[in-house]
Scaffold this motif. Structure first.
Motif, mmCIF file in Angstrom:
data_model
loop_
_atom_site.group_PDB
_atom_site.id
_atom_site.type_symbol
_atom_site.label_atom_id
_atom_site.label_comp_id
_atom_site.label_asym_id
_atom_site.label_seq_id
_atom_site.Cartn_x
_atom_site.Cartn_y
_atom_site.Cartn_z
ATOM 1 N N ILE A 1 0.832 -1.207 0.000
ATOM 2 C CA ILE A 1 0.000 0.000 0.000
ATOM 3 C C ILE A 1 0.862 1.252 0.000
ATOM 4 O O ILE A 1 0.627 2.196 -0.773
ATOM 5 C CB ILE A 1 -0.946 -0.014 1.217
ATOM 6 C CG1 ILE A 1 -1.931 -1.162 1.107
ATOM 7 C CG2 ILE A 1 -1.700 1.279 1.330
ATOM 8 C CD1 ILE A 1 -2.595 -1.501 2.385
ATOM 9 N N ALA A 2 1.919 1.258 0.861
ATOM 10 C CA ALA A 2 2.789 2.432 0.927
ATOM 11 C C ALA A 2 3.438 2.696 -0.422
ATOM 12 O O ALA A 2 3.495 3.839 -0.899
ATOM 13 C CB ALA A 2 3.857 2.231 2.000
ATOM 14 N N SER A 3 3.908 1.606 -1.094
ATOM 15 C CA SER A 3 4.583 1.843 -2.369
ATOM 16 C C SER A 3 3.596 2.225 -3.463
ATOM 17 O O SER A 3 3.952 2.974 -4.368
ATOM 18 C CB SER A 3 5.400 0.617 -2.771
ATOM 19 O OG SER A 3 4.597 -0.521 -2.728
ATOM 20 N N ILE B 1 -3.882 9.304 -10.072
ATOM 21 C CA ILE B 1 -4.529 9.256 -8.765
ATOM 22 C C ILE B 1 -5.202 7.908 -8.541
ATOM 23 O O ILE B 1 -5.381 7.471 -7.406
ATOM 24 C CB ILE B 1 -5.523 10.416 -8.657
ATOM 25 C CG1 ILE B 1 -4.745 11.721 -8.668
ATOM 26 C CG2 ILE B 1 -6.329 10.361 -7.387
ATOM 27 C CD1 ILE B 1 -5.574 12.915 -8.815
ATOM 28 N N ILE B 2 -5.519 7.212 -9.640
ATOM 29 C CA ILE B 2 -6.204 5.918 -9.503
ATOM 30 C C ILE B 2 -5.368 4.925 -8.703
ATOM 31 O O ILE B 2 -5.915 4.065 -8.014
ATOM 32 C CB ILE B 2 -6.546 5.374 -10.917
ATOM 33 C CG1 ILE B 2 -7.582 4.269 -10.842
ATOM 34 C CG2 ILE B 2 -5.324 4.870 -11.635
ATOM 35 C CD1 ILE B 2 -8.957 4.778 -10.691
ATOM 36 N N PHE B 3 -4.028 5.072 -8.733
ATOM 37 C CA PHE B 3 -3.167 4.182 -7.938
ATOM 38 C C PHE B 3 -3.516 4.308 -6.461
ATOM 39 O O PHE B 3 -3.564 3.318 -5.735
ATOM 40 C CB PHE B 3 -1.695 4.558 -8.144
ATOM 41 C CG PHE B 3 -1.071 3.915 -9.350
ATOM 42 C CD1 PHE B 3 -1.739 3.867 -10.551
ATOM 43 C CD2 PHE B 3 0.195 3.369 -9.260
ATOM 44 C CE1 PHE B 3 -1.160 3.289 -11.647
ATOM 45 C CE2 PHE B 3 0.773 2.777 -10.359
ATOM 46 C CZ PHE B 3 0.100 2.735 -11.557
ATOM 47 N N VAL C 1 -8.611 0.577 -1.579
ATOM 48 C CA VAL C 1 -9.422 -0.637 -1.687
ATOM 49 C C VAL C 1 -8.608 -1.862 -1.309
ATOM 50 O O VAL C 1 -9.084 -2.755 -0.598
ATOM 51 C CB VAL C 1 -9.978 -0.765 -3.123
ATOM 52 C CG1 VAL C 1 -10.724 -2.063 -3.278
ATOM 53 C CG2 VAL C 1 -10.876 0.395 -3.423
ATOM 54 N N TYR C 2 -7.345 -1.901 -1.746
ATOM 55 C CA TYR C 2 -6.456 -3.021 -1.404
ATOM 56 C C TYR C 2 -6.288 -3.134 0.109
ATOM 57 O O TYR C 2 -6.347 -4.240 0.675
ATOM 58 C CB TYR C 2 -5.108 -2.794 -2.082
ATOM 59 C CG TYR C 2 -4.128 -3.918 -1.918
ATOM 60 C CD1 TYR C 2 -4.074 -4.930 -2.848
ATOM 61 C CD2 TYR C 2 -3.264 -3.960 -0.843
ATOM 62 C CE1 TYR C 2 -3.176 -5.958 -2.692
ATOM 63 C CE2 TYR C 2 -2.369 -4.983 -0.684
ATOM 64 C CZ TYR C 2 -2.331 -5.984 -1.616
ATOM 65 O OH TYR C 2 -1.452 -6.998 -1.455
ATOM 66 N N CYS D 1 -6.850 4.872 6.709
ATOM 67 C CA CYS D 1 -7.308 3.474 6.641
ATOM 68 C C CYS D 1 -6.225 2.535 7.144
ATOM 69 O O CYS D 1 -6.481 1.605 7.914
ATOM 70 C CB CYS D 1 -7.640 3.080 5.202
ATOM 71 S SG CYS D 1 -9.197 3.699 4.632
ATOM 72 N N LEU D 2 -4.985 2.795 6.716
ATOM 73 C CA LEU D 2 -3.870 1.924 7.051
ATOM 74 C C LEU D 2 -3.639 1.897 8.562
ATOM 75 O O LEU D 2 -3.538 0.822 9.163
ATOM 76 C CB LEU D 2 -2.628 2.456 6.343
ATOM 77 C CG LEU D 2 -1.509 1.504 6.121
ATOM 78 C CD1 LEU D 2 -1.998 0.425 5.203
ATOM 79 C CD2 LEU D 2 -0.368 2.237 5.494
ATOM 80 N N ALA D 3 -3.594 3.082 9.195
ATOM 81 C CA ALA D 3 -3.324 3.142 10.631
ATOM 82 C C ALA D 3 -4.414 2.415 11.401
ATOM 83 O O ALA D 3 -4.138 1.653 12.336
ATOM 84 C CB ALA D 3 -3.229 4.596 11.081
#
Lengths: 85, 175, 119
Positions: A44-46, A57-59, A65-66, C83-85
């Motif tokens: 997610i971070a990458s 922005i879609i990434f 969602v991921y 969301c992640l946190a």
């Protein structure tokens, strides 16, 4: 400017490979689950960083969602390991 | 009925945030607004029993929301930073003395327990493992138990945090 | 190099350093619970900081070029970080509880009140 973003993404990819080592050798099932969770977080971070690199922005939307889907799958695996399913 | 309205309102708000900048009515286009309203109503119908299961609407009051907005970037973020420096120190030196202790929370509502458990998981040296649902006590895995603490039956939740008194903040927000 | 670029580089560096500490902890610590300490705290903090770099970049480009695409990028990155946190803390609790229920005890441990309580 762009180079720094790509460098950071490369570092995160290396970390993903290292986390996969624990995913393979981890002696118990919860070990593997937390390794998988770590890989998901790093993905997610990458993805957020790649959204800047490719100016899409879609990434970032896909990253949201991921994250939510990986959260649901982690909860279900946890329920299964805890014997409540 | 309140549950339905709250769920639909939250869903509509999230949709508006995600589609901001798409058109000319304010920030949104007409088709996005209509579609968002329809989807929000559908979400409210399907999910009204999940979001508001405990039938408590305390978090809707503006004062509590404002406190929450101060709490997350303020005291919580300070403790999060401290937690990460602590973890960095433990990863490098491997000085650990782990164990699971019982912590008396003193909170009554589900929301309060939820927020305290999450805060504990992200703050220095502690990870919530279980909850005693009768007394609302938390079981916490502590990575470095102080000498003598393993003999004590119950630990107060305020002793876990060094700089900011997070349980008092959570009590103000959630109860 | 402007001040904003230095801020972005600093955020990226902090994020990558804490992410690597989390992964090193995942590889080095002796049992499930201590590994979970490393992964939840450090990777959440690191990912928040890499997202913060994106948010700062988006706001800065929005202010300098007045293109609303960059503001949308910043808002969406903020949502993803939130969301992640939130989800990381909850799933760490779920896995810890499941591990203890399935009979994996913390092995070096000086005390285990949860096993004594027998819930």
């Amino acid at each position: 400017m762009i180079d720094a973003w790509i460098l950071a993404v490369l570092c995160l990819v290396v970390l993903m490979v290292l986390a996969t080592v624990r995913l393979v050798i981890g002696p118990t099932a919860p070990d593997r689950v937390i390794a998988l969770d770590t890989v998901n977080t790093l993905v997610i971070a990458s993805m957020i960083l790649l959204g800047v690199v490719y100016k899409e922005i879609i990434f970032v939307d896909v990253a949201i969602v991921y994250g939510l889907l990986s959260f649901v799958s982690t909860l279900y695996i946890a329920k299964y390991i805890g014997g409540e399913l | 009925m309140i549950a339905f309205l709250v769920t639909a309102g939250m869903a509509f708000l999230l949709y508006l945030v995600l589609t901001a900048g798409s058109g000319t009515i304010g920030l949104w286009s007409l088709s996005e607004l209509v579609m968002g309203a329809l989807l929000a109503l559908l979400t409210g119908l399907v999910a009204r029993k999940f979001l508001c299961r405990s039938e408590s609407y305390r978090l809707l009051s503006p004062l509590r929301l404002l406190l929450l907005l101060v709490y997350v970037p303020g005291p919580f973020f300070i403790e999060l930073t401290k937690a990460n420096l602590d973890v960095a120190y433990r990863v490098i030196t491997m000085k650990i003395r782990p164990g699971i202790v019982r912590v008396h929370s003193g909170l009554k509502t589900d929301l309060g327990i939820f927020m305290l458990a999450n805060s504990i998981t992200l703050t220095p040296g502690t990870l919530s493992v279980g909850i005693d649902e009768e007394t609302n006590d938390l079981f916490i895995h502590n990575i470095n138990i102080a000498e003598g603490d393993e003999k004590r039956e119950v630990i107060e939740s305020t002793e876990l945090f060094g700089l900011a008194n997070l349980p008092a903040w959570i009590r103000r927000i959630a109860e | 190099m402007t001040a904003v670029e230095i801020l972005i580089y600093a955020c990226l560096a902090i994020g990558v350093v804490f992410n690597s500490l989390g992964v090193i902890g995942l590889l080095r610590f002796p049992d499930v619970y201590t590994r979970m300490h490393a992964t939840t705290k450090a990777t959440t903090f690191g990912s928040i900081f890499t997202s913060l770099a994106v948010i700062v970049y988006g706001f800065f480009m929005f202010l300098s070029q007045a293109d609303s695409q960059y503001l949308i990028l910043a808002i969406h990155a903020f949502l993803a970080a939130a969301c992640l946190a939130f989800t990381n803390a909850v799933s760490a609790h779920a896995i810890a509880r499941a591990a203890h229920r399935s009979g994996i005890m913390p092995t070096p441990a000086v005390v285990d009140r949860l096993a004594e309580a027998k819930l």
